[in-house]
Design a protein around this motif. Sequence first.
Motif, PDB file in Angstrom:
ATOM      1  N   SER A 174       0.863  -1.194   0.059  1.00 35.06           N
ATOM      2  CA  SER A 174      -0.032  -0.231   0.049  1.00 35.06           C
ATOM      3  C   SER A 174       0.884   1.343  -0.044  1.00 35.06           C
ATOM      4  O   SER A 174       0.317   2.407  -0.021  1.00 35.06           O
ATOM      5  N   ALA A 251      -8.722   3.658   4.818  1.00 34.83           N
ATOM      6  CA  ALA A 251      -9.219   3.863   3.630  1.00 34.83           C
ATOM      7  C   ALA A 251      -8.392   4.977   2.714  1.00 34.83           C
ATOM      8  O   ALA A 251      -8.258   5.908   3.449  1.00 34.83           O
ATOM      9  N   PRO A 252      -8.117   4.623   1.692  1.00 36.55           N
ATOM     10  CA  PRO A 252      -7.472   5.671   0.838  1.00 36.55           C
ATOM     11  C   PRO A 252      -8.210   7.052   0.551  1.00 36.55           C
ATOM     12  O   PRO A 252      -7.808   7.938   0.396  1.00 36.55           O
ATOM     13  N   ALA A 253      -9.682   6.768   0.811  1.00 39.89           N
ATOM     14  CA  ALA A 253     -10.601   7.916   0.482  1.00 39.89           C
ATOM     15  C   ALA A 253     -11.855   7.412   1.040  1.00 39.89           C
ATOM     16  O   ALA A 253     -11.987   6.259   0.928  1.00 39.89           O
ATOM     17  N   SER A 254     -12.824   8.223   1.411  1.00 40.91           N
ATOM     18  CA  SER A 254     -14.114   7.757   1.916  1.00 40.91           C
ATOM     19  C   SER A 254     -15.202   8.729   1.883  1.00 40.91           C
ATOM     20  O   SER A 254     -14.851  10.013   2.043  1.00 40.91           O
ATOM     21  N   ALA A 255     -16.573   8.421   1.449  1.00 43.25           N
ATOM     22  CA  ALA A 255     -17.610   9.117   1.811  1.00 43.25           C
ATOM     23  C   ALA A 255     -18.328   9.145   2.908  1.00 43.25           C
ATOM     24  O   ALA A 255     -19.463   9.402   2.789  1.00 43.25           O
TER      25      ALA A 255
ATOM     26  N   ALA B 426     -13.764   1.333  -0.423  1.00 47.48           N
ATOM     27  CA  ALA B 426     -12.292   1.441  -0.680  1.00 47.48           C
ATOM     28  C   ALA B 426     -11.842   1.090   0.265  1.00 47.48           C
ATOM     29  O   ALA B 426     -11.920   0.784   1.335  1.00 47.48           O
ATOM     30  N   ALA B 427     -10.296   0.518   0.017  1.00 46.34           N
ATOM     31  CA  ALA B 427      -9.574  -0.030   0.938  1.00 46.34           C
ATOM     32  C   ALA B 427      -8.013  -0.030   0.555  1.00 46.34           C
ATOM     33  O   ALA B 427      -7.839   0.226  -0.626  1.00 46.34           O
ATOM     34  N   SER B 428      -7.075  -0.333   1.356  1.00 47.36           N
ATOM     35  CA  SER B 428      -5.712  -0.189   1.099  1.00 47.36           C
ATOM     36  C   SER B 428      -5.388  -1.259   0.176  1.00 47.36           C
ATOM     37  O   SER B 428      -6.104  -2.317  -0.022  1.00 47.36           O
ATOM     38  N   ALA B 472      -7.582   1.651  -3.402  1.00 46.77           N
ATOM     39  CA  ALA B 472      -8.493   1.696  -4.597  1.00 46.77           C
ATOM     40  C   ALA B 472      -9.893   1.454  -4.129  1.00 46.77           C
ATOM     41  O   ALA B 472     -10.172   0.914  -2.959  1.00 46.77           O
ATOM     42  N   THR B 508     -13.974   1.124   3.774  1.00 48.84           N
ATOM     43  CA  THR B 508     -14.856   1.849   4.074  1.00 48.84           C
ATOM     44  C   THR B 508     -16.162   1.565   3.694  1.00 48.84           C
ATOM     45  O   THR B 508     -16.384   1.038   2.714  1.00 48.84           O
ATOM     46  N   VAL B 509     -17.388   2.211   4.738  1.00 50.83           N
ATOM     47  CA  VAL B 509     -18.545   1.800   4.319  1.00 50.83           C
ATOM     48  C   VAL B 509     -19.082   2.458   2.904  1.00 50.83           C
ATOM     49  O   VAL B 509     -20.032   2.318   2.662  1.00 50.83           O
ATOM     50  N   SER B 510     -18.400   3.666   2.477  1.00 46.59           N
ATOM     51  CA  SER B 510     -18.611   4.198   1.183  1.00 46.59           C
ATOM     52  C   SER B 510     -17.574   4.841   0.637  1.00 46.59           C
ATOM     53  O   SER B 510     -16.692   5.674   1.457  1.00 46.59           O
ATOM     54  N   HIS B 511     -17.108   4.773  -0.608  1.00 49.37           N
ATOM     55  CA  HIS B 511     -16.155   5.437  -1.236  1.00 49.37           C
ATOM     56  C   HIS B 511     -16.482   6.809  -1.939  1.00 49.37           C
ATOM     57  O   HIS B 511     -15.947   7.711  -1.893  1.00 49.37           O
ATOM     58  N   HIS B 512     -17.776   6.900  -2.162  1.00 51.67           N
ATOM     59  CA  HIS B 512     -18.199   8.160  -2.933  1.00 51.67           C
ATOM     60  C   HIS B 512     -19.761   8.023  -3.069  1.00 51.67           C
ATOM     61  O   HIS B 512     -20.483   9.034  -3.547  1.00 51.67           O
ATOM     62  N   GLY B 514     -21.770   8.033  -0.158  1.00 48.97           N
ATOM     63  CA  GLY B 514     -22.199   8.519   1.085  1.00 48.97           C
ATOM     64  C   GLY B 514     -22.889   7.579   2.009  1.00 48.97           C
ATOM     65  O   GLY B 514     -22.658   6.353   1.858  1.00 48.97           O
ATOM     66  N   VAL B 515     -23.523   8.388   3.048  1.00 46.25           N
ATOM     67  CA  VAL B 515     -23.987   7.697   4.251  1.00 46.25           C
ATOM     68  C   VAL B 515     -25.391   7.266   4.062  1.00 46.25           C
ATOM     69  O   VAL B 515     -26.015   6.231   4.082  1.00 46.25           O
ATOM     70  N   MET B 523     -22.144   3.154  10.834  1.00 44.46           N
ATOM     71  CA  MET B 523     -21.504   4.396  11.082  1.00 44.46           C
ATOM     72  C   MET B 523     -20.722   4.097  12.422  1.00 44.46           C
ATOM     73  O   MET B 523     -19.547   4.697  12.555  1.00 44.46           O
ATOM     74  N   GLU B 526     -17.728   2.097  11.735  1.00 44.46           N
ATOM     75  CA  GLU B 526     -16.728   2.834  10.802  1.00 44.46           C
ATOM     76  C   GLU B 526     -15.857   4.047  11.558  1.00 44.46           C
ATOM     77  O   GLU B 526     -14.597   4.253  11.306  1.00 44.46           O
ATOM     78  N   LYS B 527     -16.885   4.870  12.341  1.00 47.54           N
ATOM     79  CA  LYS B 527     -15.895   6.027  13.151  1.00 47.54           C
ATOM     80  C   LYS B 527     -15.565   5.727  14.409  1.00 47.54           C
ATOM     81  O   LYS B 527     -14.805   6.531  14.998  1.00 47.54           O
TER      82      LYS B 527
END
Lengths: 556, 556
Positions: A174, A251-255, B426-428, B472, B508-512, B514-515, B523, B526-527
């Motif tokens: 990574s 995570a590399p990015a997250s929404a 998304a994940a490493s 990615a 992550t629960v969402s890359h783009h 949202g929640v 959540m 996640e948080k």
Amino acid sequence: MAVDRTKIRWNGWGWAAHKDDVGPREIVWTWLAGELGMPALLATPPRPLDELTLPPTKLFPEDHAALAAIVGADSVRCSPYERAFHALGRSYHDLLRLRAGALESLPDAVVYPRSTDEVLALLAYCKAHRIGVIPFGGGTSVVGGVSAEYGNFDTIITIDLSSMDRLLDVDSISRTATAEAGIYGPALERGLNAKGFTLGHLPQSFEFSTLGGWICHRGAGQMSLRYGRAEDWLVGLKLATTEGLAAASDAPASAAGPQLKDIVAGSEGSFGIVTEATVRLMPLPEASLYRSYMFRDFGAGSATIRAAMQDDVAASMIRLSDVEETRFLRTYASIGHAGSVQRFGDLYLKVRGISREPCLMIAAFEGRRMRARSALHHFSRIAAQYGAVSLGPRIAERWRQTRFQAPYLRDAMMDRGVGVDTIETAASWMRLETVYANTRAALENAIRETAPREGARGVVMCHISHSYSDGASLYFTYVFPRALEGDIAQWKTIKKAATQAIVDNGGTVSHHHGVGEDHLPWMMQEKGPLGIAALRAIKKAFDPDGILNPGKLIPP
Amino acid sequence: MAVDRTKIRWNGWGWAAHKDDVGPREIVWTWLAGELGMPALLATPPRPLDELTLPPTKLFPEDHAALAAIVGADSVRCSPYERAFHALGRSYHDLLRLRAGALESLPDAVVYPRSTDEVLALLAYCKAHRIGVIPFGGGTSVVGGVSAEYGNFDTIITIDLSSMDRLLDVDSISRTATAEAGIYGPALERGLNAKGFTLGHLPQSFEFSTLGGWICHRGAGQMSLRYGRAEDWLVGLKLATTEGLAAASDAPASAAGPQLKDIVAGSEGSFGIVTEATVRLMPLPEASLYRSYMFRDFGAGSATIRAAMQDDVAASMIRLSDVEETRFLRTYASIGHAGSVQRFGDLYLKVRGISREPCLMIAAFEGRRMRARSALHHFSRIAAQYGAVSLGPRIAERWRQTRFQAPYLRDAMMDRGVGVDTIETAASWMRLETVYANTRAALENAIRETAPREGARGVVMCHISHSYSDGASLYFTYVFPRALEGDIAQWKTIKKAATQAIVDNGGTVSHHHGVGEDHLPWMMQEKGPLGIAALRAIKKAFDPDGILNPGKLIPP
């Protein structure tokens, strides 16, 4: 492996053993006196620690014992050196007080935890016993970020992270690394370099600052064009708070809503203590090409940077000095050679039709050899369009070799009644010229008004050090004759005038130094009442008793 | 200029007049039935709006009058179409309910402000009169981000930003633009393109989503490798809250503490309503080069992406379909041609020694002509090292031309008893394969378990659509036979199984996406409790009465 703190100056910059190579050359000081309109410079040495009478520690023995039970007796320290070292950061304002021995406020103890669990236990104890906590990395803040403020507490301790300095993991798949937050710049880079990687975060404080500090003040290194700012390379973290541990996803990015790492970057120890961080790495560059250029004026240099940023030139660094800084640096560098270098330079540039008040630019291009070369060519083409004269690698390489030396000079200047401070901001390209002109004028006026004698004046210099497609930073360095009576009031007057000019003209109160105590008065204007309300709310969630870093970041 | 909402489907995707070009080709449906292990597909048409009996509006006449006094009588609308259009977003879950006419919860009115001041006045009124508010941009959320939830309120209104759609300023010096948040993608791009710029934010919802929506759900467009995610291109904003206006500095970078824009990006209308935003622009690209490649397997393609990201290849987009998605897309595309295209493709790849279960990749390279070419060559060299076969531009160009069409297909499928949904993370790089395998397995199992008959099965497809040096995204599309009784329970079972697999494996629960409501149950995981406490604290500072977007983003 850990840095030996006793070898670091408690009241100045860097290694105690560092020999300032300007010191003996009296010609430099004579010249500087002339620059400042002073007949001579005065000896103003600092007071040694053993002459000072520090207020006694107010830590109760039972608290001392309880802290020692968490971290071990050796890791709770109350010696004068420990307390004085941790009393303040390393701003000009701090140095004035440290050198004068004016240590009204010191931590009652300095505690060195060795794990996240120990930090959590310390915070829980301090919360339960109403002890204020100053989180401390390298302590190089130049905005009052680590001042040992009591706030509403009778007792405060400093939690010094420097014993948490392990590089825990390098994930070469990574391309990230996880390290404890107290690791110093050189140790981190040594560990990463051994695996072929670099973080590339090189603030001027690199040798004496820590990973956690870089994150918490939202810093940027000199090579941020390539490696990014702290908030860019920060992937994940552990934050120890009085309410327990918070951890950010890696995570590399997250929404998934606003991200914890964005809230912690710039939090300055007000929400919790970063104990570990995961960061994005880059490969060690195959090539590092340094070049310098001369421009006919600041505008041509600035336009070159804007064009380069907006054309995606893959530079690692572009630094443009304004006329005053260029003149000062060239004279300073050449004065030991009886002016020969300067005369040669002037002749050279005259021949090439450049003005006699040119601006120096230093740029660096790193990465794969072919791509660094191609970026250099790309940049040189743009610079040439704006009339730049290429000066080759020599000046830039010299800058690179001495990049971490400048802060030592401040100690030498302060030994001779000369004040030197810096102030920095960032603004959109559209606003940059206005911010520049008004901040410069504010500095010049304030220095003149606070000068110790008629005819005394300051030297105000500026460079663009970090740039973006939509704007750039401005970094002012100003050298001025100290008002020996009321030097702190003088500093405040200058700082206030310049910062107000920045904020009133649409610049941010800080591009990479942070907020600390020094920028607190402008935070309401910077963020607005609701922005401040949000910071207060977050603090309350993480630190409901407000024990962490009193008096920083968030206006009362 | 404003989009005519009456021409947009209230219970499906996009323009009402859109003719689905798959519809008539019965061969496709026969094939799809076979894929799903179903003897045939059933007609399951949606219920028309005029057949439905909607619950009457609960807005008091005096509230109606007060809202009308703020925005004008024409801009407070309670028609069945307005209320149904704004009842839900456009997820599969939403469409199930919209098509069934199961509209238990609708806004009591839809209000269209025309200025930030009007939004502020509306929020102040709603706060004072305990009316819940659903902020609404284009309404294309696929995670329940705009569901008309009552929360603790007896009355709710939707504040629809679509009348605030002006491009206010293009600063070609700083290369930024300021626009009202309700501007739709195409209108924004037209305005920017006319000045030679682009934002380049192209989510699949581009035609029907708004600038404010992109920011509030922390989205990423298809070309995010070049243009960045919403939080990357967002420079400044105005946030209207019940407590007044918050504004973020437009400095290009700042160390003045955590930044408001980072807190608002991803806030999903829970803190306030974004009314204006300033964004970073790029120049319109001189060249756009689209190419496709075949890889012997997903691993080879994924390794190519990782190598390209870690070697700084200047791609705009790299999309890698897994074996199932590649197979499904190729069959779907070729089936109208009696299999000739597919057979040709198989033959071609066999000749070249690629496996018969290859993975398709589409990549795009944009910018200055020379640099786009150079990036393409750079990428192709890397791909070749991993055994890729270049397929030239045709397939990728075809993808580009039809990039916004796919969501229409969902309506056509739902007309025939076929369910289709997507889930993304998304994940490493280190975790990616595990997340992929476990999520795929969870989806396949859950679809099998909820299938309406023995032997029925789903088609689970995945692609990597966004990538970073450290990881990615994974984007799963799954097509399955609808359980006609209990279709919502079926959706929940599948969604729950897949999301749990994602989160348990470090995605992550969402890359783009949202929640919204849909990811709320994850959540906390996640948080963490402190991460959630921070979000709650911020909400309380900006929206102390909790009137904004009840039931989204922050677990109760």
